[in-house]
Write a protein that holds these residues in place. Structure first.
Motif, PDB file in Angstrom:
ATOM      1  N   ASP A  69      71.941  -1.579  62.494  1.00 12.30           N
ATOM      2  CA  ASP A  69      72.442  -0.471  63.051  1.00 12.30           C
ATOM      3  C   ASP A  69      71.678   0.618  63.608  1.00 12.30           C
ATOM      4  O   ASP A  69      71.721   1.269  63.578  1.00 12.30           O
ATOM      5  N   PRO A  70      70.516   0.004  65.146  1.00 15.10           N
ATOM      6  CA  PRO A  70      69.843   1.229  65.189  1.00 15.10           C
ATOM      7  C   PRO A  70      70.388   2.917  65.241  1.00 15.10           C
ATOM      8  O   PRO A  70      69.882   3.324  65.305  1.00 15.10           O
ATOM      9  N   PHE A  71      71.707   2.427  65.832  1.00  9.89           N
ATOM     10  CA  PHE A  71      72.776   3.800  66.093  1.00  9.89           C
ATOM     11  C   PHE A  71      72.749   4.480  65.037  1.00  9.89           C
ATOM     12  O   PHE A  71      72.560   6.237  65.011  1.00  9.89           O
ATOM     13  N   ALA A  72      73.124   4.413  64.057  1.00  2.70           N
ATOM     14  CA  ALA A  72      73.382   4.740  62.515  1.00  2.70           C
ATOM     15  C   ALA A  72      72.633   5.311  61.905  1.00  2.70           C
ATOM     16  O   ALA A  72      72.445   5.859  61.254  1.00  2.70           O
ATOM     17  N   SER A  73      71.459   4.335  61.715  1.00  2.34           N
ATOM     18  CA  SER A  73      70.844   4.442  60.575  1.00  2.34           C
ATOM     19  C   SER A  73      69.604   5.953  61.477  1.00  2.34           C
ATOM     20  O   SER A  73      68.838   6.606  60.270  1.00  2.34           O
ATOM     21  N   LEU A  74      69.346   6.609  62.404  1.00  2.00           N
ATOM     22  CA  LEU A  74      68.827   7.667  62.390  1.00  2.00           C
ATOM     23  C   LEU A  74      69.528   9.526  62.976  1.00  2.00           C
ATOM     24  O   LEU A  74      71.059   8.657  63.607  1.00  2.00           O
ATOM     25  N   ASN A  75      69.961  10.260  62.519  1.00  2.27           N
ATOM     26  CA  ASN A  75      70.183  11.238  62.135  1.00  2.27           C
ATOM     27  C   ASN A  75      70.721  12.386  63.725  1.00  2.27           C
ATOM     28  O   ASN A  75      69.225  12.152  64.248  1.00  2.27           O
ATOM     29  N   PRO A  76      70.907  12.007  64.470  1.00  2.00           N
ATOM     30  CA  PRO A  76      70.920  12.576  65.522  1.00  2.00           C
ATOM     31  C   PRO A  76      70.417  13.926  66.289  1.00  2.00           C
ATOM     32  O   PRO A  76      70.392  13.855  66.823  1.00  2.00           O
ATOM     33  N   VAL A  77      70.931  15.000  65.207  1.00  2.00           N
ATOM     34  CA  VAL A  77      69.793  16.271  64.842  1.00  2.00           C
ATOM     35  C   VAL A  77      69.381  16.591  64.769  1.00  2.00           C
ATOM     36  O   VAL A  77      68.419  17.575  64.844  1.00  2.00           O
ATOM     37  N   HIS A  78      68.093  15.165  64.276  1.00  2.00           N
ATOM     38  CA  HIS A  78      66.673  14.766  64.385  1.00  2.00           C
ATOM     39  C   HIS A  78      65.957  15.082  65.647  1.00  2.00           C
ATOM     40  O   HIS A  78      66.506  13.327  65.918  1.00  2.00           O
ATOM     41  N   THR A  79      64.726  14.858  65.432  1.00  2.00           N
ATOM     42  CA  THR A  79      63.476  14.116  66.072  1.00  2.00           C
ATOM     43  C   THR A  79      63.291  13.026  65.972  1.00  2.00           C
ATOM     44  O   THR A  79      63.341  13.392  64.120  1.00  2.00           O
ATOM     45  N   VAL A  80      62.370  12.294  66.866  1.00  4.62           N
ATOM     46  CA  VAL A  80      61.843  11.131  65.680  1.00  4.62           C
ATOM     47  C   VAL A  80      60.740  11.364  64.494  1.00  4.62           C
ATOM     48  O   VAL A  80      60.936  11.208  63.134  1.00  4.62           O
ATOM     49  N   SER A  81      60.446  13.064  65.060  1.00  7.97           N
ATOM     50  CA  SER A  81      58.681  13.378  64.113  1.00  7.97           C
ATOM     51  C   SER A  81      59.746  13.169  63.281  1.00  7.97           C
ATOM     52  O   SER A  81      58.847  12.782  62.101  1.00  7.97           O
ATOM     53  N   TYR A  82      60.606  14.191  62.545  1.00  8.29           N
ATOM     54  CA  TYR A  82      61.638  14.771  62.184  1.00  8.29           C
ATOM     55  C   TYR A  82      61.639  13.020  60.571  1.00  8.29           C
ATOM     56  O   TYR A  82      61.042  13.208  59.692  1.00  8.29           O
ATOM     57  N   HIS A  83      62.283  12.087  61.585  1.00  4.12           N
ATOM     58  CA  HIS A  83      62.609  11.039  60.631  1.00  4.12           C
ATOM     59  C   HIS A  83      61.667  10.222  59.917  1.00  4.12           C
ATOM     60  O   HIS A  83      61.928   9.663  58.893  1.00  4.12           O
ATOM     61  N   LEU A  84      60.147  10.298  60.885  1.00  2.00           N
ATOM     62  CA  LEU A  84      58.630  10.127  60.796  1.00  2.00           C
ATOM     63  C   LEU A  84      58.249  10.536  59.593  1.00  2.00           C
ATOM     64  O   LEU A  84      57.655  10.176  59.179  1.00  2.00           O
ATOM     65  N   ALA A  85      58.012  12.253  59.188  1.00  2.00           N
ATOM     66  CA  ALA A  85      57.663  13.060  59.262  1.00  2.00           C
ATOM     67  C   ALA A  85      58.311  13.380  57.219  1.00  2.00           C
ATOM     68  O   ALA A  85      57.007  12.590  56.687  1.00  2.00           O
ATOM     69  N   ARG A  86      59.753  12.920  57.216  1.00  2.00           N
ATOM     70  CA  ARG A  86      60.377  12.624  55.676  1.00  2.00           C
ATOM     71  C   ARG A  86      59.154  12.021  55.156  1.00  2.00           C
ATOM     72  O   ARG A  86      58.812  12.156  53.466  1.00  2.00           O
ATOM     73  N   PRO A  87      59.555  10.576  55.237  1.00  2.00           N
ATOM     74  CA  PRO A  87      58.734   9.937  54.464  1.00  2.00           C
ATOM     75  C   PRO A  87      57.466   9.208  53.873  1.00  2.00           C
ATOM     76  O   PRO A  87      56.894   9.205  53.087  1.00  2.00           O
ATOM     77  N   TRP A  88      57.043  10.008  55.443  1.00  2.00           N
ATOM     78  CA  TRP A  88      55.540  10.443  55.648  1.00  2.00           C
ATOM     79  C   TRP A  88      54.941  11.396  54.618  1.00  2.00           C
ATOM     80  O   TRP A  88      54.033  10.803  53.835  1.00  2.00           O
ATOM     81  N   ARG A  89      55.538  12.424  54.219  1.00  2.46           N
ATOM     82  CA  ARG A  89      54.825  14.192  53.236  1.00  2.46           C
ATOM     83  C   ARG A  89      55.062  13.064  52.595  1.00  2.46           C
ATOM     84  O   ARG A  89      54.027  12.980  50.647  1.00  2.46           O
ATOM     85  N   ILE A  90      56.419  12.162  51.895  1.00  5.10           N
ATOM     86  CA  ILE A  90      56.343  12.133  50.175  1.00  5.10           C
ATOM     87  C   ILE A  90      55.271  10.950  49.708  1.00  5.10           C
ATOM     88  O   ILE A  90      54.830  10.638  48.428  1.00  5.10           O
ATOM     89  N   HIS A  91      55.184   9.733  50.720  1.00  3.95           N
ATOM     90  CA  HIS A  91      54.230   8.751  50.585  1.00  3.95           C
ATOM     91  C   HIS A  91      52.659   9.305  50.372  1.00  3.95           C
ATOM     92  O   HIS A  91      51.611   8.675  50.361  1.00  3.95           O
ATOM     93  N   HIS A  92      52.378  10.314  51.409  1.00  2.00           N
ATOM     94  CA  HIS A  92      50.997  11.057  51.755  1.00  2.00           C
ATOM     95  C   HIS A  92      51.023  12.101  51.154  1.00  2.00           C
ATOM     96  O   HIS A  92      50.549  13.100  52.017  1.00  2.00           O
ATOM     97  N   PRO A  93      51.094  13.125  49.740  1.00  2.00           N
ATOM     98  CA  PRO A  93      51.698  14.589  50.112  1.00  2.00           C
ATOM     99  C   PRO A  93      50.753  15.192  50.223  1.00  2.00           C
ATOM    100  O   PRO A  93      50.594  16.831  49.927  1.00  2.00           O
ATOM    101  N   ARG A  94      48.758  14.644  49.894  1.00  2.00           N
ATOM    102  CA  ARG A  94      48.316  15.671  50.195  1.00  2.00           C
ATOM    103  C   ARG A  94      47.595  15.889  51.624  1.00  2.00           C
ATOM    104  O   ARG A  94      46.762  17.045  51.957  1.00  2.00           O
ATOM    105  N   GLN A  95      48.049  15.179  52.757  1.00  2.00           N
ATOM    106  CA  GLN A  95      48.088  15.455  53.904  1.00  2.00           C
ATOM    107  C   GLN A  95      49.119  16.301  54.496  1.00  2.00           C
ATOM    108  O   GLN A  95      50.653  16.497  54.161  1.00  2.00           O
ATOM    109  N   SER A  96      48.423  17.426  55.953  1.00  2.00           N
ATOM    110  CA  SER A  96      49.557  18.106  55.816  1.00  2.00           C
ATOM    111  C   SER A  96      48.925  18.480  57.540  1.00  2.00           C
ATOM    112  O   SER A  96      47.353  18.107  58.005  1.00  2.00           O
TER     113      SER A  96
END
Ligand code: SF4
Length: 360
Positions: free
Chosen positions: A118-145
């Motif tokens: 369900d692509p409707f339930a798997s994304l939080n409606p109060v956050h942007t696409v950028s927020y959804h992607l940045a969280r896992p990206w930062r966890i797996h690329h901790p040295r980047q900013s």
């Protein structure tokens, strides 16, 4: 065990069709998952998955096909590390995965990512696409900013074929179509740079017109990123076109497995015959009669407590079926099925393969 089953038990080990693409990445060995159900003072155990074994291979797609309630999604959650198996083992590149080792388990959950139905339930409606992607990206690329994170997110969007990336990154989920949301969910799974992608009915909630595009995207990612993909679906026709190997699941068990083309062209197990006959595929001869004519979609009644779980729906069922559980045994070097009476259900298949090979 009858003569046919005895001769199949002595057949050489199976070589999965997906193994021709690349080395083994993820292996499920005898996975079972049960749930305790309380009914008043009585507690029953419901087995959602029973003794399931298979492998996922680099650059290959394996399809897990079955109807609702067959245990497909439970198995996916076990493989994703969201549920613990009641018994059995999971191996990633030959090493057993142990949830009791937090560090190893974290690595496993990074390497094995899931895309949900369900692509409707798997994304939080109060956050942007950028927020959804940045969280896992930062966890797996901790040295980047800063700019390098933004560049990474744009790269993810490009991989998911959402262009121009900058246009989508600041959008909210409600501003996207279902297909675009599923592409964002796929991009989020890719943020961890996984080796395995578990796609649980990834297109079943999308418009028919964009299903093919999203399946094409998954196939493209499989090939370019050398991903080992598990494609979970109830649609055996799409499994045929997008997978190397099909595993047919019924009542928590694999009842047939084999190369996608061969299995859908000449299904052996009566349940696979029913699935193929029900699939809207004009090129398939089984769809216009053939073995389908002999089968009833549902003969009613409850699943049996013992024996073959399909026996209450199977036209070939006899006393042996209702009392003894058939094992998943080879019918050729790349196919296996669990049925006592393949000589009746699929005589042409045995005539061409098994009889000639295992009965010299
Ligand atoms: Fe049908 Fe018997 Fe085969 Fe089960 S074991 S699928 S009931 S013929």
């Amino acid at each position: 065990m009858n003569d046919l089953a005895r001769s199949r038990a002595t057949a050489p080990e199976l070589t999965p069709a997906a193994a021709f693409r690349g080395p083994l990445v993820l292996e499920a060995q005898g996975i079972s998952k049960g749930f305790r159900l309380s009914r008043g003072l009585r507690a029953d155990f419901l087995w959602a998955v029973r003794e399931v074994s298979f492998g996922l291979y680099r650059s290959a797609t394996v399809a897990l096909v079955g109807e609702s309630g067959s245990g497909k999604s439970t198995l996916a959650r076990v493989l994703a590390g969201q549920e613990r198996p009641t018994s059995g083992h999971i191996l990633l590149e030959g090493r057993e995965v142990r949830p009791s080792s937090p560090r190893q388990f974290r690595t496993y959950k990074r390497d094995v990512q899931m895309v949900f139905q369900d692509p409707f339930a798997s994304l939080n409606p109060v956050h942007t696409v950028s927020y959804h992607l940045a969280r896992p990206w930062r966890i797996h690329h901790p040295r980047q900013s800063g700019a390098s994170v933004r560049a990474g997110l744009e790269q993810l969007m490009t991989r998911a074929q959402l262009a121009p990336p900058g246009f989508y990154l600041d959008k909210y989920p409600h501003e996207l179509s279902g297909g675009q949301r599923q592409r964002v969910a796929i991009a989020r799974a890719l943020a961890a740079e996984p080796r395995v992608l578990l796609a649980d009915e990834p297109v079943s909630m999308l418009d028919v017109s964009i299903r093919l595009e999203v399946m094409g995207l998954l196939d493209d990612l499989r090939s370019r990123l050398q991903l080992a993909v598990l494609y979970i679906t109830h649609d055996i026709a799409s499994a045929r076109y997008f997978s190397d190997e099909i595993l047919v699941m019924y009542a928590g068990q694999i009842v047939e497995r084999g190369p996608s083309e061969g299995l859908t062209q000449r299904p052996a197990h009566p349940y696979t015959q029913l699935l193929v006959a029900s699939a809207p595929d004009p090129q398939n001869p089984m769809g216009s009669g053939g073995g389908a004519a002999r089968l009833q979609p549902s003969a009613g009644g409850d699943a049996p407590a013992e024996g073959c779980q399909f026996s209450h729906r199977c036209p070939y069922s006899d006393q042996q079926c209702r009392t003894q559980t058939p094992a998943l045994l080879p019918i050729s070097s790349s196919r296996a099925a669990s049925c006592w009476h393949l000589d009746v259900a699929a005589p042409e298949l045995l005539g061409a393969g098994l009889r000639g090979r295992v009965q010299p």
